[in-house]
Each structure stands twice: as C-alpha cells, then as structure tokens.
Design an enzyme around this catalytic site. Structure first.
Site, PDB file in Angstrom:
ATOM      1  N   ASN A   1      22.785  36.046  80.523  1.00  0.00           N
ATOM      2  CA  ASN A   1      21.981  37.140  79.999  1.00  0.00           C
ATOM      3  C   ASN A   1      20.549  36.960  80.478  1.00  0.00           C
ATOM      4  O   ASN A   1      20.137  35.860  80.845  1.00  0.00           O
ATOM      5  CB  ASN A   1      21.970  37.095  78.470  1.00  0.00           C
TER       6      ASN A   1
HETATM    7 CA    CA Z   1      25.486  40.397  73.008  1.00  0.00          CA
END
Ligand code: CA
Ligand code: CTP
Length: 228
Positions: free
Chosen positions: A34
């Site tokens: 991420n």
């Molecule tokens: Ca998430």
C-alpha cells in the site's frame, strides 16, 4: 501537559501504534504494498510519548528514523504486524494508522520468477490478510480500553468511516480524504474527521504533527477517568 499531580498526562499508560505500509512478497525481489509514508503514524507515536505514554510503534517499511523515546518494532508483512501488535499487548490504547495490504499472494515463491520462463505475466492468486484492527477491537479478553482506527478514503469519506467503525468494532475512526487533489499522501498536512459513537468532529487542515498532538490529547482525555 501535566496532571494536577505534576505527571505527564499519559504517564504509566501503554499504547500500541501501527504505522507505514506492509509489504507482501511475490518472490524474493517483488512485493505488493500500500502507499504510505508512515509520517502520520510515526508522528502519533511521538506525540503519545511526549505525553509520557509507554509507546510501542509497530512499523512497516518506511524511510523515517525510529522516533526517540518510543520502542519501535520493524515488520514487513501484515501477519508479522499482527504478531508484533499481539506481543505488545496488553495496552491501554491502540492506534492503527498502518496502511495494511489487504491481500497477500497465496504462497510467495522462494526463487525469483523469470520473465524468460515463458507463459506471459504470472497470474497472482491473492488471499486476504488478517484485519489487525478488527482482531484487536474484537478481543474477548484484554481489549485495550480505547481502539482507534484510520480510514483513508477517496470518496464518501464519512459514510465509509461510519461503516468501518461499526464493522471493525473500534471506538474511533480517524477518517481522512486521500483523493489525489488533497496532497495528503506523502505530504506533511492532513485533513481529518474524528468519527466516534457520539458523532463526527471535523478538524481543520493541520500539519501531521499537529493532528498527532491533537489526537494524543484526545486519547489522554478518554483514558483520564478510567481506573486500572
Ligand atoms: Ca484496506
Ligand atoms: N487495518 C488493519 N488490518 C488490515 C486492514 C486494515 O489493521 N488488514 C486497519 C488500518 O490500519 C486502518 C483501518 O483498519 O486503521 C481501516 O483500514 P482500511 O484499509 O481503510 O479499511 P479496510 O477494512 O481494509 O477497507 P478498504 O481497504 O476496502 O476500504
């Protein structure tokens, strides 16, 4: 910053903070991750320590120094992050600021995948990672008195944040709008909404350090009247 007895407000309180991304290996050289600089989570760890809390910061890979006065545990994957958080329990409060990868590959290869092997791009089979926030918030025993999650959203920020509060069983959600125009991602400023069971407080845009200090004060307020 001091209580009437002259102690820092969070003296004797244990707090766990997660920060940064997680990296989920595809093979020894590639990973899924991420986007997260760790700036907000690290700032929260520092702000809590400044109020006297005993802070364990569980951090994914970031390009930031370990904050002074904080015990920092370095992890890579979501499963390692969960294990490190569990190992840091019990705690009075827990703040989940990490951008945890929702999925990991089903069985990362021990050897590097080669393009020349043929067959075109590999089809990655993904499996869901444990939800660290929900796991801690729903602990039957030894749940921290205050469990705070974050929600980074690009649309319908408050709607998604309220849904997450209910779904994950946490006490507060700090919701932030990370749509590209805001510059929050990787930037130094943040615009957040504190979503609690009582309602929503929208804070003015502030430096991530100021958001961290405001949140640390709110955490101290919430823990103040509790007896242990
Ligand atoms: Ca998430
Ligand atoms: N979180 C977590 N473990 C996960 C996923 C999320 O602890 N495996 C935490 C984050 O640290 C954050 C909160 O849950 O505090 C919300 O994360 P977010 O990614 O916004 O929520 P998800 O439930 O993963 O939903 P989605 O990504 O689909 O919006």
């Amino acid at each position: 910053l001091l209580t009437r007895r002259g102690e820092p407000r969070l003296a004797g309180r244990r707090v766990v903070v997660t920060s940064g991304p997680t990296h989920e290996p595809i093979d020894p050289v590639r990973y899924i991750a991420n986007r997260s600089s760790g700036k907000q989570g690290h700032a929260i760890a520092r702000a809590l320590a400044a109020l006297g809390a005993e802070v364990t910061l569980v951090s994914g890979p970031v390009a930031l120094p370990d904050p002074a006065g904080v015990r920092t545990v370095h992890v890579e994957t979501a499963r390692e992050m969960l294990a490190a958080v569990e190992a840091a329990m019990p705690s009075d409060a827990a703040v989940f600021c990490a951008a945890v990868a929702d999925w990991r590959t089903d069985g990362a290869g021990a050897e590097k995948m080669k393009k020349e092997a043929g067959g075109g791009p590999p089809a990655l089979r993904l499996v869901e990672n444990p939800d660290i926030l929900a796991t801690v918030a729903r602990r039957a025993e030894g749940r921290p008195a205050l469990v705070v999650g974050f929600a980074a959203e690009t649309t319908k920020v408050l709607e998604h944040a309220r849904a997450k509060l209910a779904r994950k069983g946490c006490d507060w959600i700090v919701a932030n709008d990370v749509s590209a125009a805001t510059g929050v991602m990787g930037g130094d400023r943040n615009t957040v909404h504190l979503v609690t069971g009582e309602g929503v407080e929208s804070w003015p845009t502030m430096d991530k350090d100021a958001v961290a200090r405001a949140l640390a004060e709110r955490i101290a307020d919430a823990l103040k009247d509790r007896q242990w």
